[in-house]
Design an enzyme around this catalytic site. Sequence first.
Site, PDB file in Angstrom:
ATOM      1  N   TYR A 196      52.504  37.063  37.608  1.00  0.00           N
ATOM      2  CA  TYR A 196      51.660  37.335  38.765  1.00  0.00           C
ATOM      3  C   TYR A 196      52.459  37.455  40.050  1.00  0.00           C
ATOM      4  O   TYR A 196      53.333  36.651  40.349  1.00  0.00           O
ATOM      5  CB  TYR A 196      50.613  36.231  38.918  1.00  0.00           C
ATOM      6  CG  TYR A 196      49.699  36.473  40.089  1.00  0.00           C
ATOM      7  CD1 TYR A 196      48.663  37.400  40.003  1.00  0.00           C
ATOM      8  CD2 TYR A 196      49.880  35.798  41.284  1.00  0.00           C
ATOM      9  CE1 TYR A 196      47.834  37.632  41.067  1.00  0.00           C
ATOM     10  CE2 TYR A 196      49.055  36.026  42.365  1.00  0.00           C
ATOM     11  CZ  TYR A 196      48.023  36.948  42.252  1.00  0.00           C
ATOM     12  OH  TYR A 196      47.208  37.186  43.314  1.00  0.00           O
TER      13      TYR A 196
ATOM     14  N   HIS B 167      41.270  38.387  37.963  1.00  0.00           N
ATOM     15  CA  HIS B 167      40.772  37.935  36.678  1.00  0.00           C
ATOM     16  C   HIS B 167      41.686  36.871  36.089  1.00  0.00           C
ATOM     17  O   HIS B 167      42.874  36.798  36.402  1.00  0.00           O
ATOM     18  CB  HIS B 167      40.647  39.109  35.706  1.00  0.00           C
ATOM     19  CG  HIS B 167      39.297  39.751  35.744  1.00  0.00           C
ATOM     20  ND1 HIS B 167      39.029  40.973  35.184  1.00  0.00           N
ATOM     21  CD2 HIS B 167      38.114  39.329  36.289  1.00  0.00           C
ATOM     22  CE1 HIS B 167      37.750  41.278  35.367  1.00  0.00           C
ATOM     23  NE2 HIS B 167      37.184  40.302  36.037  1.00  0.00           N
TER      24      HIS B 167
ATOM     25  N   ARG C 221      31.006  42.859  41.077  1.00  0.00           N
ATOM     26  CA  ARG C 221      32.340  42.902  40.485  1.00  0.00           C
ATOM     27  C   ARG C 221      32.342  43.744  39.214  1.00  0.00           C
ATOM     28  O   ARG C 221      33.230  44.576  38.992  1.00  0.00           O
ATOM     29  CB  ARG C 221      32.815  41.475  40.182  1.00  0.00           C
ATOM     30  CG  ARG C 221      33.035  40.647  41.422  1.00  0.00           C
ATOM     31  CD  ARG C 221      33.229  39.164  41.127  1.00  0.00           C
ATOM     32  NE  ARG C 221      34.314  38.881  40.202  1.00  0.00           N
ATOM     33  CZ  ARG C 221      35.598  38.886  40.510  1.00  0.00           C
ATOM     34  NH1 ARG C 221      35.964  39.200  41.755  1.00  0.00           N
ATOM     35  NH2 ARG C 221      36.516  38.589  39.616  1.00  0.00           N
TER      36      ARG C 221
ATOM     37  N   LYS D 211      39.777  30.704  41.627  1.00  0.00           N
ATOM     38  CA  LYS D 211      39.477  30.204  40.290  1.00  0.00           C
ATOM     39  C   LYS D 211      40.740  29.951  39.484  1.00  0.00           C
ATOM     40  O   LYS D 211      40.824  28.994  38.710  1.00  0.00           O
ATOM     41  CB  LYS D 211      38.583  31.215  39.578  1.00  0.00           C
ATOM     42  CG  LYS D 211      38.055  30.787  38.225  1.00  0.00           C
ATOM     43  CD  LYS D 211      37.096  31.830  37.699  1.00  0.00           C
ATOM     44  CE  LYS D 211      36.513  31.413  36.353  1.00  0.00           C
ATOM     45  NZ  LYS D 211      35.559  32.422  35.841  1.00  0.00           N
TER      46      LYS D 211
ATOM     47  N   HIS E 227      27.610  38.350  41.375  1.00  0.00           N
ATOM     48  CA  HIS E 227      28.736  38.661  40.498  1.00  0.00           C
ATOM     49  C   HIS E 227      28.644  40.088  39.962  1.00  0.00           C
ATOM     50  O   HIS E 227      29.646  40.679  39.563  1.00  0.00           O
ATOM     51  CB  HIS E 227      28.774  37.668  39.329  1.00  0.00           C
ATOM     52  CG  HIS E 227      30.111  37.559  38.673  1.00  0.00           C
ATOM     53  ND1 HIS E 227      31.070  36.646  39.053  1.00  0.00           N
ATOM     54  CD2 HIS E 227      30.663  38.267  37.656  1.00  0.00           C
ATOM     55  CE1 HIS E 227      32.142  36.783  38.304  1.00  0.00           C
ATOM     56  NE2 HIS E 227      31.927  37.753  37.444  1.00  0.00           N
TER      57      HIS E 227
ATOM     58  N   ARG F 207      34.345  37.260  44.539  1.00  0.00           N
ATOM     59  CA  ARG F 207      33.350  36.319  44.015  1.00  0.00           C
ATOM     60  C   ARG F 207      32.493  35.797  45.168  1.00  0.00           C
ATOM     61  O   ARG F 207      32.989  35.625  46.289  1.00  0.00           O
ATOM     62  CB  ARG F 207      34.026  35.154  43.297  1.00  0.00           C
ATOM     63  CG  ARG F 207      34.794  35.564  42.043  1.00  0.00           C
ATOM     64  CD  ARG F 207      35.428  34.363  41.361  1.00  0.00           C
ATOM     65  NE  ARG F 207      36.116  34.756  40.130  1.00  0.00           N
ATOM     66  CZ  ARG F 207      37.380  35.144  40.066  1.00  0.00           C
ATOM     67  NH1 ARG F 207      38.118  35.180  41.170  1.00  0.00           N
ATOM     68  NH2 ARG F 207      37.927  35.495  38.910  1.00  0.00           N
TER      69      ARG F 207
END
Length: 412
Positions: free
Chosen positions: A368, A358, A335, A271, A332, A244
Amino acid sequence: MSLTDSQIKRLKPSDTCTPSRPDKYSDGNNLRLWVRSTGSKVWVSDYKYAAKRQSLTIGKYPAMSLADARQRNQQIKDLIKQGINPKHDKKRLQADTDGTKAFDAIAERWHDDRKAHIAPKTYSRDYSQYQRDIKPFIGHMNIEDITAPDVLAIGKAIETRGAPDMARRAMRQTGQIFKQAIREGLVTHNPANDLTIALKPHKVKHHSRVTSQQLPKLLQDIDAYGGDLLVKLGFWFLCYTFVRTQELRFMEWSEIDYQAKIWRIPADKMKMDRPHLVPLAPQVMAILEQIKQLGLSDKYVFFNTTTRKPYSENAFITALWRMGYKGRMTGHGFRGLASTTLHEQGAMHEAIELQLAHEKENKVSKAYNGAQHLKYRTDMMHQWANFIDDAYAGKIDNVIHGNFKQQAQKHG
């Protein structure tokens, strides 16, 4: 008629004021100031709940100013609209006694810290939203008392006026302010985490981007760009890593693991509030070395010596416009281009999603692991960097030789 501060300061108990019958002055909107026989002044909010008239003492004057009393009175009205009896939700109406843990005080510090590093337009947008949508709900509360339902109520209130994207933005901002409190050692948890999934699904807004067939021309235009060198190198960095733009802009030298050739982005910069690993291909390491030799900053990689802070988002947007890509390409967009191309070439979906960091609620994010598929992702990022180089050289038909499926079996 509304009250004024000067008027309130002059108020004294009248001759008819008694301990059981204080003087009452209206400010409108069912907010009253009671002046007791002792001379003390208290704010009282009158309201109707469950078809019954009720009242609630909300603070003393001057500890609670006229402006704060009006804000608290409005919060009570907002709770009633949600079907909540203010008397049964006292935590929403408790002020922090010394102010050090008041959410509003922490929010102000967070906004002040950001002001020096972001575009004035972005600061104004975010600060205005805080004042309008967040502060009225939880600004007065002790941050330790704020719960996930408190934060969700902010998003739901904005959602009801038909602004789902703004609702998500407000909840993300609330989460960032909690991160500030965590860094200051005031709290240990963030109740705003993962709450946006409780809002209504919204249509995905696709950022403008060129196609893979148009990529060679874009790369050639970037190479020919005659503007700021670091902006030009920043574009190449975006091409190679598809991070990003904000992650790029605030990249720090201390985050680079030179031995492992990995950029380790801390959770508070991401994010989704999770640390992120970016394998760095030789082409990227070369860019970093070139910037390092310039000696611009000991802290930030993409440091603007003119403004004495990291480059703004506008620096990259303006550069794309100057190259003729207004409405055709964004930071962006790199991406989206990488995601589409890698998927078309058969790269492992989970590896692509992990590398894009994401926020989708799927098996990848639920379990994760920042190092998951790291060997595969490293190979993928090296091949992607080679793809960028070959695309620049006009060899678009010969790049990424379709071996991602084989790699997935090897490294999976």
